[in-house]
Design a protein around this motif. Structure first.
Motif, PDB file in Angstrom:
ATOM      1  N   GLY A  78       0.421  -1.648   0.140  1.00 27.08           N
ATOM      2  CA  GLY A  78      -0.187  -0.180  -0.110  1.00 27.08           C
ATOM      3  C   GLY A  78       0.787   1.747  -0.316  1.00 27.08           C
ATOM      4  N   ALA A  79       1.806   1.295   0.904  1.00 29.24           N
ATOM      5  CA  ALA A  79       3.353   2.528   0.637  1.00 29.24           C
ATOM      6  C   ALA A  79       3.548   2.358  -0.683  1.00 29.24           C
ATOM      7  CB  ALA A  79       4.017   2.407   1.971  1.00 29.24           C
ATOM      8  N   MET A  80       3.688   1.375  -1.264  1.00 30.10           N
ATOM      9  CA  MET A  80       4.252   1.866  -2.659  1.00 30.10           C
ATOM     10  C   MET A  80       3.410   2.297  -3.518  1.00 30.10           C
ATOM     11  SD  MET A  80       6.332  -2.045  -2.818  1.00 30.10           S
ATOM     12  CE  MET A  80       7.684  -2.156  -3.774  1.00 30.10           C
ATOM     13  N   TYR A  81       1.887   2.411  -3.733  1.00 35.34           N
ATOM     14  CA  TYR A  81       0.902   2.409  -4.604  1.00 35.34           C
ATOM     15  C   TYR A  81       1.246   3.810  -3.903  1.00 35.34           C
ATOM     16  CZ  TYR A  81      -0.167  -1.509  -6.840  1.00 35.34           C
ATOM     17  OH  TYR A  81      -0.374  -2.734  -7.527  1.00 35.34           O
ATOM     18  N   ARG A  82       1.210   4.623  -2.813  1.00 35.61           N
ATOM     19  CA  ARG A  82       0.957   5.613  -2.126  1.00 35.61           C
ATOM     20  C   ARG A  82       1.953   6.332  -2.641  1.00 35.61           C
ATOM     21  NH1 ARG A  82      -0.382   3.221   2.497  1.00 35.61           N
ATOM     22  NH2 ARG A  82      -3.189   3.373   3.054  1.00 35.61           N
ATOM     23  N   ALA A  83       3.479   5.490  -3.067  1.00 36.44           N
ATOM     24  CA  ALA A  83       4.603   6.989  -3.343  1.00 36.44           C
ATOM     25  C   ALA A  83       4.725   7.100  -4.793  1.00 36.44           C
ATOM     26  CB  ALA A  83       5.905   5.901  -3.070  1.00 36.44           C
ATOM     27  N   VAL A  84       3.988   6.200  -5.224  1.00 39.49           N
ATOM     28  CA  VAL A  84       3.646   5.934  -7.241  1.00 39.49           C
ATOM     29  C   VAL A  84       3.088   7.262  -7.664  1.00 39.49           C
ATOM     30  CG1 VAL A  84       2.821   5.381  -9.089  1.00 39.49           C
ATOM     31  CG2 VAL A  84       4.627   4.597  -7.635  1.00 39.49           C
ATOM     32  N   ALA A  85       1.429   7.278  -6.396  1.00 43.53           N
ATOM     33  CA  ALA A  85       0.024   8.436  -6.679  1.00 43.53           C
ATOM     34  C   ALA A  85       0.818   9.523  -5.999  1.00 43.53           C
ATOM     35  CB  ALA A  85      -0.886   8.115  -6.038  1.00 43.53           C
ATOM     36  N   TRP A  86       1.824  10.061  -4.479  1.00 45.03           N
ATOM     37  CA  TRP A  86       2.485  11.300  -4.335  1.00 45.03           C
ATOM     38  C   TRP A  86       3.064  11.336  -5.808  1.00 45.03           C
ATOM     39  CZ3 TRP A  86       7.547  12.402  -3.892  1.00 45.03           C
ATOM     40  CH2 TRP A  86       7.612  13.583  -2.690  1.00 45.03           C
ATOM     41  N   ALA A  87       4.434  10.657  -6.071  1.00 48.67           N
ATOM     42  CA  ALA A  87       5.334  10.775  -7.010  1.00 48.67           C
ATOM     43  C   ALA A  87       4.477  11.212  -8.901  1.00 48.67           C
ATOM     44  CB  ALA A  87       6.080   9.563  -7.192  1.00 48.67           C
ATOM     45  N   LEU A  88       3.448  11.219  -8.540  1.00 53.06           N
ATOM     46  CA  LEU A  88       2.959  11.073 -10.225  1.00 53.06           C
ATOM     47  C   LEU A  88       1.588  12.114 -10.205  1.00 53.06           C
ATOM     48  CD1 LEU A  88       1.409   7.870 -11.501  1.00 53.06           C
ATOM     49  CD2 LEU A  88       3.013   9.719 -12.128  1.00 53.06           C
ATOM     50  N   ALA A  89       1.672  12.991  -8.444  1.00 53.40           N
ATOM     51  CA  ALA A  89       0.368  13.920  -8.472  1.00 53.40           C
ATOM     52  C   ALA A  89       2.052  14.668  -8.299  1.00 53.40           C
ATOM     53  CB  ALA A  89       0.235  14.238  -7.397  1.00 53.40           C
ATOM     54  N   GLN A  90       3.312  15.040  -8.271  1.00 52.97           N
ATOM     55  CA  GLN A  90       4.477  15.519  -7.985  1.00 52.97           C
ATOM     56  C   GLN A  90       4.300  16.456  -9.247  1.00 52.97           C
ATOM     57  OE1 GLN A  90       5.323  16.870  -4.636  1.00 52.97           O
ATOM     58  NE2 GLN A  90       4.075  15.293  -4.355  1.00 52.97           N
ATOM     59  N   ASN A  91       3.969  15.554 -10.372  1.00 51.51           N
ATOM     60  CA  ASN A  91       4.226  15.763 -12.183  1.00 51.51           C
ATOM     61  C   ASN A  91       3.126  15.818 -12.170  1.00 51.51           C
ATOM     62  OD1 ASN A  91       8.290  15.666 -12.295  1.00 51.51           O
ATOM     63  ND2 ASN A  91       6.758  13.475 -11.083  1.00 51.51           N
ATOM     64  N   ARG A  92       1.946  15.752 -11.543  1.00 45.03           N
ATOM     65  CA  ARG A  92       0.881  15.844 -12.419  1.00 45.03           C
ATOM     66  C   ARG A  92       0.404  15.105 -13.444  1.00 45.03           C
ATOM     67  NH1 ARG A  92       0.914  23.113 -12.950  1.00 45.03           N
ATOM     68  NH2 ARG A  92       1.402  23.400 -10.659  1.00 45.03           N
ATOM     69  N   LEU A  93       0.968  14.076 -13.306  1.00 43.21           N
ATOM     70  CA  LEU A  93       0.430  12.804 -13.625  1.00 43.21           C
ATOM     71  C   LEU A  93      -0.653  12.196 -13.968  1.00 43.21           C
ATOM     72  CD1 LEU A  93       4.200  12.591 -15.413  1.00 43.21           C
ATOM     73  CD2 LEU A  93       1.965  13.966 -16.516  1.00 43.21           C
ATOM     74  N   LEU A  94      -1.200  12.644 -12.936  1.00 41.72           N
ATOM     75  CA  LEU A  94      -2.274  11.685 -11.711  1.00 41.72           C
ATOM     76  C   LEU A  94      -2.985  10.697 -12.848  1.00 41.72           C
ATOM     77  CD1 LEU A  94      -2.305  12.741  -8.448  1.00 41.72           C
ATOM     78  CD2 LEU A  94      -1.773  10.164  -8.718  1.00 41.72           C
ATOM     79  N   ASP A  95      -3.497  11.860 -13.832  1.00 44.30           N
ATOM     80  CA  ASP A  95      -4.638  11.958 -14.762  1.00 44.30           C
ATOM     81  C   ASP A  95      -3.312  11.026 -15.992  1.00 44.30           C
ATOM     82  OD1 ASP A  95      -7.000  12.049 -13.521  1.00 44.30           O
ATOM     83  OD2 ASP A  95      -6.065  13.579 -13.225  1.00 44.30           O
ATOM     84  N   ALA A  96      -2.744  10.714 -16.623  1.00 47.36           N
ATOM     85  CA  ALA A  96      -1.516  10.468 -17.920  1.00 47.36           C
ATOM     86  C   ALA A  96      -2.821   9.376 -19.110  1.00 47.36           C
ATOM     87  CB  ALA A  96      -0.525  10.400 -17.202  1.00 47.36           C
ATOM     88  N   GLN A  97      -2.270  10.113 -19.771  1.00 48.81           N
ATOM     89  CA  GLN A  97      -2.761   8.128 -20.335  1.00 48.81           C
ATOM     90  C   GLN A  97      -1.481   7.470 -20.306  1.00 48.81           C
ATOM     91  OE1 GLN A  97      -5.544   8.092 -22.437  1.00 48.81           O
ATOM     92  NE2 GLN A  97      -6.342  10.146 -21.914  1.00 48.81           N
TER      93      GLN A  97
END
Length: 232
Positions: free
Chosen positions: A32-51
Motif C-alpha cells: 500500500g505504501a508503494m502505491y501511495r508513493a507512486v501516487a504522490w510522485a505522479l501528483a508531484q509531476n501532475r501526471l495522475l490523469d496521464a494516458q
C-alpha cells in the motif's frame, strides 16, 4: 519464506503484518505504501490523469527507490525517505485510483518481487499479494472485518496523525473502495486460492498475530517434511 496477507482497507493487515514480520525477524513489504508513493510522485509531476502510454514511459524514470535495509523496507524519493506525506487521505484516494491502472500495477509488480528477493522471511501485505504477486507464497491469508469496524479503525488512525475526519465519510469512502477493488478488471480483491480467511472484527491485534504465527509454524513444518521426503 513468503507470507502473503490480503484484505480490504481497515482490516488491520498493515499493523498485523508489521508485527508478524517483527516476530519472525523478517521484512514487512507494505505494498500500500508503494502505491501511495507512486501516487504522490505522479501528483508531484501532475501526471495522475496521464494516458497509459505516458505512464509506461514515465514510471521507470521516477526517482523512486524501494529497498530493504536493516531488515526494513525503505521508500526513497531522490535519495530521501518518504513518510507522512504519502499517508494523507488525498494521497490514499489517489493511490486507490492509480491502482486500477495497468501500467502502474505492472511497474509495481516487478518492484514488489524485486524487493522481496532482498529479504529472507517476507510478510507481504496488500490486495493482490496472494492472487497475483506471490501466488506460490508459503502462507496466504485474507483478513477482513465489518465495514463499520474498519471505518472506526481508519478514523482513529487518522486521528492519531492529527487529521480530522468524519466517521460517516470514512465509512462511505471505505465502502466505495471495497466496491472498486472487488470489481476492477485488473487483479480484483478476493481471497487467493488456498488462503485462510480470518475475521478480525472481534479479535485483538495480538490474537490475530498469534493465529498467523500458528499458520507460519505449520507451513514451516510442512516444508521440513517435504524437504526430508525429497532427500529420502
Amino acid at each position: 519464506m513468503i507470507i502473503a496477507i490480503d484484505g480490504p482497507a481497515g482490516s488491520g493487515k498493515s499493523t498485523i503484518s508489521r508485527l508478524l514480520a517483527e516476530r519472525l525477524g523478517g521484512v514487512y513489504l507494505d505494498s500500500g505504501a508503494m502505491y501511495r508513493a507512486v501516487a504522490w510522485a505522479l501528483a508531484q509531476n501532475r501526471l495522475l490523469d496521464a494516458q497509459d502510454a505516458v505512464l509506461e514511459r514515465v514510471l521507470p524514470s521516477l526517482p523512486l527507490e524501494f529497498t530493504v535495509r536493516d531488515g526494513r523496507m525503505h521508500i526513497l524519493w531522490r535519495g530521501l525517505p518518504l513518510g507522512p506525506e504519502i499517508r494523507s487521505p488525498e494521497v490514499t484516494q489517489a493511490a486507490s485510483a492509480i491502482a486500477q491502472r495497468e501500467p502502474v500495477r505492472r511497474f509495481l509488480l516487478h518492484k514488489q518481487r524485486q524487493t522481496a528477493r532482498q529479504g529472507g522471511v517476507v510478510v507481504a501485505e496488500g490486495r493482490d499479494m496472494g492472487t497475483v504477486v506471490f501466488p506460490d507464497a508459503d502462507v496466504k491469508v485474507f483478513l477482513t472485518a465489518s465495514p463499520e469496524e474498519r471505518a472506526r479503525r481508519r478514523a482513529a488512525q487518522y486521528g492519531e496523525q492529527g487529521i480530522e475526519v468524519d466517521y460517516q465519510e470514512v465509512l462511505r469512502s471505505l465502502q466505495a473502495r471495497d466496491d472498486a477493488d472487488a470489481t476492477r478488471s485488473i487483479a480484483p480483491l478476493k481471497p487467493a486460492h488456498g488462503a485462510v480467511l480470518v475475521d478480525t472484527s472481534r479479535l485483538a491485534i495480538p490474537e490475530v498475530v498469534q493465529v498467523l504465527m500458528h499458520l507460519v509454524e505449520q507451513a514451516a513444518q510442512k516444508r521440513t517434511r517435504d524437504e526430508t521426503s525429497r532427500a529420502d
